[in-house]
Motif scaffolding. Structure first.
Motif, short mmCIF file in Angstrom:
data_model
loop_
_atom_site.label_atom_id
_atom_site.label_comp_id
_atom_site.label_asym_id
_atom_site.label_seq_id
_atom_site.Cartn_x
_atom_site.Cartn_y
_atom_site.Cartn_z
N ASP A 106 2.34 -14.62 -1.62
CA ASP A 106 2.85 -13.37 -1.05
C ASP A 106 1.77 -12.29 -1.04
OD1 ASP A 106 5.16 -11.62 -0.15
OD2 ASP A 106 4.59 -10.59 -2.01
N ALA A 107 1.00 -12.19 -2.12
CA ALA A 107 -0.07 -11.20 -2.18
C ALA A 107 -1.13 -11.49 -1.13
CB ALA A 107 -0.69 -11.19 -3.58
N ALA A 108 -1.44 -12.77 -0.92
CA ALA A 108 -2.46 -13.13 0.08
C ALA A 108 -1.98 -12.83 1.49
CB ALA A 108 -2.80 -14.61 -0.06
N VAL A 109 -0.73 -13.16 1.78
CA VAL A 109 -0.19 -12.90 3.13
C VAL A 109 -0.10 -11.40 3.38
CG1 VAL A 109 1.83 -13.14 4.63
CG2 VAL A 109 1.06 -15.08 3.24
N ARG A 110 0.32 -10.63 2.37
CA ARG A 110 0.41 -9.18 2.56
C ARG A 110 -0.98 -8.56 2.75
NH1 ARG A 110 5.43 -7.16 1.87
NH2 ARG A 110 6.97 -8.61 0.98
N ALA A 111 -1.98 -9.11 2.08
CA ALA A 111 -3.35 -8.62 2.30
C ALA A 111 -3.78 -8.90 3.74
CB ALA A 111 -4.30 -9.29 1.31
N ALA A 112 -3.49 -10.10 4.22
CA ALA A 112 -3.83 -10.43 5.60
C ALA A 112 -3.04 -9.57 6.59
CB ALA A 112 -3.54 -11.91 5.86
N ARG A 113 -1.78 -9.28 6.24
CA ARG A 113 -0.94 -8.42 7.09
C ARG A 113 -1.52 -7.02 7.19
NH1 ARG A 113 2.25 -10.33 10.51
NH2 ARG A 113 1.00 -8.96 11.81
N ARG A 114 -1.93 -6.47 6.05
CA ARG A 114 -2.54 -5.13 6.07
C ARG A 114 -3.83 -5.13 6.87
NH1 ARG A 114 -1.02 -5.32 0.67
NH2 ARG A 114 -3.16 -5.83 0.02
N ALA A 115 -4.65 -6.18 6.67
CA ALA A 115 -5.92 -6.24 7.38
C ALA A 115 -5.70 -6.34 8.88
CB ALA A 115 -6.74 -7.43 6.88
N PHE A 116 -4.60 -6.97 9.28
CA PHE A 116 -4.31 -7.08 10.72
C PHE A 116 -3.69 -5.79 11.26
CE2 PHE A 116 -1.79 -8.17 14.44
CZ PHE A 116 -2.74 -8.85 15.20
N ASP A 117 -2.70 -5.26 10.56
CA ASP A 117 -1.97 -4.09 11.06
C ASP A 117 -2.73 -2.79 10.91
OD1 ASP A 117 0.11 -5.78 11.70
OD2 ASP A 117 1.28 -5.35 9.88
N GLU A 118 -3.54 -2.68 9.85
CA GLU A 118 -4.19 -1.40 9.55
C GLU A 118 -5.72 -1.50 9.53
OE1 GLU A 118 -2.60 -0.13 5.80
OE2 GLU A 118 -0.58 -0.82 6.31
N GLY A 119 -6.25 -2.71 9.53
CA GLY A 119 -7.70 -2.87 9.40
C GLY A 119 -8.43 -2.82 10.72
N THR A 120 -9.72 -3.08 10.65
CA THR A 120 -10.58 -2.93 11.82
C THR A 120 -10.81 -4.23 12.59
OG1 THR A 120 -12.57 -3.34 10.47
CG2 THR A 120 -11.82 -1.04 10.71
N TRP A 121 -10.63 -5.39 11.93
CA TRP A 121 -11.05 -6.65 12.56
C TRP A 121 -10.39 -6.92 13.91
CZ3 TRP A 121 -15.13 -9.53 12.07
CH2 TRP A 121 -15.14 -10.81 12.62
N PRO A 122 -9.07 -6.71 14.08
CA PRO A 122 -8.48 -7.00 15.38
C PRO A 122 -8.98 -6.08 16.50
CG PRO A 122 -6.79 -6.90 13.67
CD PRO A 122 -8.05 -6.33 13.08
N HIS A 123 -9.55 -4.94 16.14
CA HIS A 123 -9.92 -3.94 17.15
C HIS A 123 -11.43 -3.68 17.20
CE1 HIS A 123 -5.64 -3.24 16.87
NE2 HIS A 123 -5.78 -2.94 15.59
N VAL A 124 -12.19 -4.34 16.34
CA VAL A 124 -13.62 -4.09 16.29
C VAL A 124 -14.25 -4.49 17.62
CG1 VAL A 124 -14.33 -6.36 15.41
CG2 VAL A 124 -15.63 -4.32 14.77
N ARG A 125 -15.34 -3.84 17.96
CA ARG A 125 -15.99 -4.15 19.24
C ARG A 125 -16.41 -5.62 19.25
NH1 ARG A 125 -21.61 -4.08 19.06
NH2 ARG A 125 -22.51 -3.44 17.05
N ALA A 126 -16.41 -6.20 20.43
CA ALA A 126 -16.68 -7.63 20.56
C ALA A 126 -18.02 -8.02 19.95
CB ALA A 126 -16.64 -8.02 22.04
N GLY A 127 -19.01 -7.17 20.12
CA GLY A 127 -20.34 -7.50 19.61
C GLY A 127 -20.38 -7.69 18.11
N GLU A 128 -19.53 -6.97 17.38
CA GLU A 128 -19.51 -7.11 15.92
C GLU A 128 -18.90 -8.45 15.52
OE1 GLU A 128 -19.84 -6.38 11.80
OE2 GLU A 128 -20.94 -5.77 13.58
N ARG A 129 -17.82 -8.84 16.18
CA ARG A 129 -17.24 -10.15 15.88
C ARG A 129 -18.22 -11.27 16.21
NH1 ARG A 129 -11.62 -10.40 18.68
NH2 ARG A 129 -10.93 -8.33 18.05
#
Length: 502
Positions: free
Chosen positions: A57-80
């Motif tokens: 549960d802690a791992a999934v919630r960390a991934a959920r926060r990183a997706f909903d509030e973090g930068t990775w899903p929205h970071v510029r393509a060049g950074e990914r």
């Protein structure tokens, strides 16, 4: 003398494993651990945590926060792109270490590292390939169907939090096939390696961190299917499950996904045929087919061609070539360059394979060679010598059920129609091989076989090609564009350019 791998463990300075949750390595909350015993020697190799429901549960919630509030899903393509290419470079730079860890995990010999599908190179190439998709996650702009002054378009967006569940037999390939497209699409991940191959995966995750993956984007929970895997596949905040493994577990995942309509990608094994015609290089076909179920993984590969359908005119020639390979396979210390194949992964699988070999003889198949356990220094390991069965009827258990061991069943046929009927007479449909020098026959047969991948006079896994199966071999594909798109959702957007009512 008793075989031991303890000195290799000490040389690798292998550390006990930990969970990775939101960028922090830590033990399980309960303190529970799993002791991994080496399949070639039964020696205790190391420990790692058994993640319980609270850890998952802690791992999934960390991934959920990183997706909903973090930068990775929205970071510029060049950074990914930069991060994924850095991962590829780090995998190549640490290839020797990773091969050694795999040998300590599952007993696959270092010599198998030269085979592309089992190498670190295929993992690096897979990350590099999917880095190329990051800036190509485009949709379409379409003309209005009913006319008018508005735009109709589609967008591709990451699917969300992914539960990636890996098998033990190909940690390099499967780690990359699941994480590379998921990360390229902008997803976050909770990764569960097999309890029989965790140490090489944990090291690869450290390389992800070194490459610059933000905290929470990739989390790792270790442990067996119960409790760890069950808690992960049933978690309500997981958006997609990607699993490679047994058909029974795949069915459980499909049932569990119904509660929250999780997306699923499943690769569930096979009973793949190799179809051999008289106009082929029959000796090469026999050596190649027997090699697929004996060398490297000892037949513990989902796409291994464990059924050989051989034309009656060349049946004996094929058997002779196959027996030559079966009788020459060497076992032992996986760090010895002369060792060609691995033990079965655990005692349960050893007993299962031996049971199928007994069933083959009981049902009337002719055991040409092998099927027995070696003695001496190999007696403590889960070794079984390659079994070659002739005069097999396609209805026998050894021809219908996935054995996942060094067993080849050879079935005779008389013409193309019979070969197609026999090849498709299975609940699986992952792969197939064709051996013929007639190009028209090759394409004719390839179209008629119900399998996800058909190799003609050879078989290979490529990072840019889709891989998956028909029928009960699974759902979806891994590799190439189809794999990348499987980690996205397709959104339609309508934009008026005037005051019209759409």
């Amino acid at each position: 003398m008793t075989l031991t791998v303890r000195s290799h463990r000490e040389a690798a300075a292998l550390k006990d494993g930990l969970l990775l949750i939101d960028g922090r390595w830590r033990p399980a909350e309960s303190g529970a651990t799993w002791t991994h015993h080496h399949p070639a020697t039964a020696e205790a190799i190391g420990e790692f945590p058994v993640a319980g429901a609270a850890d998952v549960d802690a791992a999934v919630r960390a991934a959920r926060r990183a997706f909903d509030e973090g930068t990775w899903p929205h970071v510029r393509a060049g950074e990914r792109v930069r991060v994924l290419r850095a991962v590829a470079d780090l995998l190549r730079d640490n290839a020797d270490e990773l091969r050694g860890l795999q040998a300590l995990d599952n007993g696959v010999p270092l010599s198998f590292g030269g085979v592309y599908a089992g190498s670190v190179d295929v993992a690096a190439d897979t990350f590099e390939h999917h880095a190329g998709w990051v800036d190509k996650a485009g949709g379409e702009t379409l003309p209005p169907y009913q006319g008018g002054d508005h735009l109709a378009m589609t967008l591709r967006e990451p699917v969300g939090v992914v539960a990636a569940v890996l098998p033990w037999n190909a940690p390099f390939l499967l780690f990359a096939q699941k994480l590379a497209p998921a990360l390229a699409a902008g997803c976050t991940v909770v990764l569960k390696p097999s309890e029989y191959a965790s140490f090489s995966v944990l090291r690869m995750v450290e390389l992800l961190q070194e490459a610059g993956i933000p905290d929470g984007v990739v989390n790792v929970v270790t442990g067996p299917g119960d409790p760890t895997g069950e808690a992960l596949i049933t978690h309500a905040q997981v958006d997609k499950v990607s699993f490679t493994g047994s058909r029974d577990v795949g069915r459980r995942i499909v049932r569990a996904s119904a509660d929250t309509m999780k997306r699923v990608s499943l690769e569930l094994g096979g009973k793949s045929p190799a179809v051999v015609f008289p106009d082929s290089d029959v000796a090469l076909a026999g050596m190649t087919t027997m090699g697929m179920v004996t060398l490297g993984l000892s037949g513990q590969a989902c796409v291994a061609h464990s059924r050989a359908l051989v034309h009656r005119d060349v049946y004996d020639e094929f058997l002779g070539a196959a027996q030559m390979i079966a009788d020459s396979v060497t076992y032992g210390d996986p760090f010895d360059a002369s060792v060609q194949s691995s033990p079965l992964i655990n005692a349960r699988q050893l007993e299962r394979v031996l049971g199928y070999i007994s069933a083959g003889t009981d049902q009337g198949a002719r055991l040409v060679t092998g099927g027995n356990r070696p003695d001496g220094e190999l007696a403590a390991g889960n070794f079984v010598r390659p079994a070659l069965f002739a005069d097999v009827d396609n209805s026998m258990a050894i021809a219908q059920e996935e054995i996942f061991g060094p067993v080849l069943s050879v079935v005779p046929f008389s013409d193309e129609d019979e070969a197609v009927r026999l090849a498709n007479d299975t609940e699986y449909g992952l792969g197939a091989g064709l051996y013929t020098n007639d190009a028209r026959r090759a394409f004719r047969m390839a179209k008629r076989l119900r399998a996800g991948t058909v190799g003609i006079n050879g078989f290979q896994v490529e990072p840019h090609l889709p891989f998956g199966g028909y029928k009960q071999s699974g759902l979806g594909r891994e590799g190439g564009r189809s794999s990348f798109e499987a980690y996205t959702e397709l959104k339609t957007v309508l934009l008026p350019l005037s005051d019209e009512v759409i």
